[in-house]
Design a protein around this motif. Sequence first.
Motif, PDB file in Angstrom:
ATOM      1  N   TRP A  77       0.823  -1.213   0.000  1.00 14.64           N
ATOM      2  CA  TRP A  77       0.000   0.000   0.000  1.00 14.64           C
ATOM      3  C   TRP A  77       0.855   1.260   0.000  1.00 14.64           C
ATOM      4  CZ3 TRP A  77      -1.177   4.434   2.657  1.00 14.64           C
ATOM      5  CH2 TRP A  77      -2.424   5.018   2.398  1.00 14.64           C
ATOM      6  N   THR A  78       2.035   1.234   0.650  1.00 14.47           N
ATOM      7  CA  THR A  78       2.895   2.425   0.688  1.00 14.47           C
ATOM      8  C   THR A  78       3.550   2.704  -0.655  1.00 14.47           C
ATOM      9  OG1 THR A  78       4.811   1.132   1.434  1.00 14.47           O
ATOM     10  CG2 THR A  78       3.369   2.063   3.131  1.00 14.47           C
ATOM     11  N   VAL A  79       3.646   1.696  -1.502  1.00 20.64           N
ATOM     12  CA  VAL A  79       4.277   1.868  -2.814  1.00 20.64           C
ATOM     13  C   VAL A  79       3.243   2.242  -3.871  1.00 20.64           C
ATOM     14  CG1 VAL A  79       5.597   0.701  -4.640  1.00 20.64           C
ATOM     15  CG2 VAL A  79       6.168   0.320  -2.230  1.00 20.64           C
ATOM     16  N   CYS A  80       2.075   1.592  -3.864  1.00 21.46           N
ATOM     17  CA  CYS A  80       1.045   1.877  -4.863  1.00 21.46           C
ATOM     18  C   CYS A  80      -0.315   1.511  -4.307  1.00 21.46           C
ATOM     19  CB  CYS A  80       1.324   1.110  -6.155  1.00 21.46           C
ATOM     20  SG  CYS A  80       0.130   1.429  -7.484  1.00 21.46           S
ATOM     21  N   HIS A  81      -1.251   2.448  -4.402  1.00 26.99           N
ATOM     22  CA  HIS A  81      -2.645   2.151  -4.110  1.00 26.99           C
ATOM     23  C   HIS A  81      -3.521   3.058  -4.959  1.00 26.99           C
ATOM     24  CE1 HIS A  81      -1.836   5.475  -1.257  1.00 26.99           C
ATOM     25  NE2 HIS A  81      -3.104   5.778  -1.433  1.00 26.99           N
ATOM     26  N   LEU A  82      -4.804   2.725  -5.054  1.00 25.14           N
ATOM     27  CA  LEU A  82      -5.738   3.426  -5.931  1.00 25.14           C
ATOM     28  C   LEU A  82      -6.640   4.347  -5.126  1.00 25.14           C
ATOM     29  CD1 LEU A  82      -6.781   0.472  -8.290  1.00 25.14           C
ATOM     30  CD2 LEU A  82      -5.122   2.286  -8.773  1.00 25.14           C
ATOM     31  N   GLU A  83      -6.990   5.470  -5.744  1.00 26.92           N
ATOM     32  CA  GLU A  83      -7.949   6.417  -5.180  1.00 26.92           C
ATOM     33  C   GLU A  83      -8.863   6.907  -6.303  1.00 26.92           C
ATOM     34  OE1 GLU A  83      -5.936   9.601  -3.209  1.00 26.92           O
ATOM     35  OE2 GLU A  83      -5.303   8.379  -1.502  1.00 26.92           O
ATOM     36  N   ASN A  84     -10.034   7.427  -5.911  1.00 25.95           N
ATOM     37  CA  ASN A  84     -10.968   8.037  -6.858  1.00 25.95           C
ATOM     38  C   ASN A  84     -11.253   7.108  -8.048  1.00 25.95           C
ATOM     39  OD1 ASN A  84     -10.912  10.385  -5.262  1.00 25.95           O
ATOM     40  ND2 ASN A  84      -9.133  11.172  -6.371  1.00 25.95           N
ATOM     41  N   VAL A  85     -11.695   5.908  -7.734  1.00 25.17           N
ATOM     42  CA  VAL A  85     -12.051   4.932  -8.767  1.00 25.17           C
ATOM     43  C   VAL A  85     -13.549   5.102  -9.067  1.00 25.17           C
ATOM     44  CG1 VAL A  85     -12.098   2.505  -9.419  1.00 25.17           C
ATOM     45  CG2 VAL A  85     -10.260   3.370  -7.934  1.00 25.17           C
ATOM     46  N   PHE A  86     -13.871   5.513 -10.297  1.00 19.74           N
ATOM     47  CA  PHE A  86     -15.251   5.776 -10.684  1.00 19.74           C
ATOM     48  C   PHE A  86     -15.555   5.087 -12.005  1.00 19.74           C
ATOM     49  CE2 PHE A  86     -14.204   9.907  -8.456  1.00 19.74           C
ATOM     50  CZ  PHE A  86     -14.815   9.542  -7.265  1.00 19.74           C
TER      51      PHE A  86
END
Length: 208
Positions: A77-86
């Motif tokens: 999670w500290t290297v890559c995670h997703l936000e604002n998935v629509f």
Amino acid sequence: MRFPGRLFSQFALLALFSLAASAQRPPYQSPPRPPQAAPPPSPAPTPIEIHVDQRCRILPTTPALPSGKKARPSFDWTVCHLENVFDTHHRVQTVVGSELQRSDVEIFEQQYVLGNPTQQPEVFIIEQPAVKGWTIEGDPPPFRVVAGKEYYRAWVQPGEAVRLHVGMRQVTPLKAKALRASAKGASPPPPTGPPPVAPAPPGAPNAP
């Protein structure tokens, strides 16, 4: 034994001249050293390259492990995670002559949050499938599209995080509708009211 007066005077004058010459002589100084050249600048560290897929999984650098098993993606999670998935849908209607042109529009978008917890620069390569019939709306656009994949690039400095937005749009044309002409044969009036808009994604603030 006595020295003659003239000889004594000559010795005295010689001693005075020696003292005067030694007093006027500047002290010895070593010659200046030539300036030393500045050391060459150290080369910039080569950034670490990290590949992630559309689900933010970290892809292995080698396809197989020493045991012969296939290497699997990992998640941090500290290297890559997703936000604002629509994933939104809306309909677009346009009057063309005596017809109402319609189409359904679907927009899929997500934001990659790429973090660098190390002390060395990193470059992320995001691999996302290029779906047929969809238009890329990434910002920035992919630097390469090949073999059914879109490749995006982002540089992240040590201790920083970078956000990368990726979007796709699909437009599906629908059957046009014939508009009824008025009794006098006049052209139909343009549609009134606000234009259709996409429904607000979950959790988004209401428009004013």
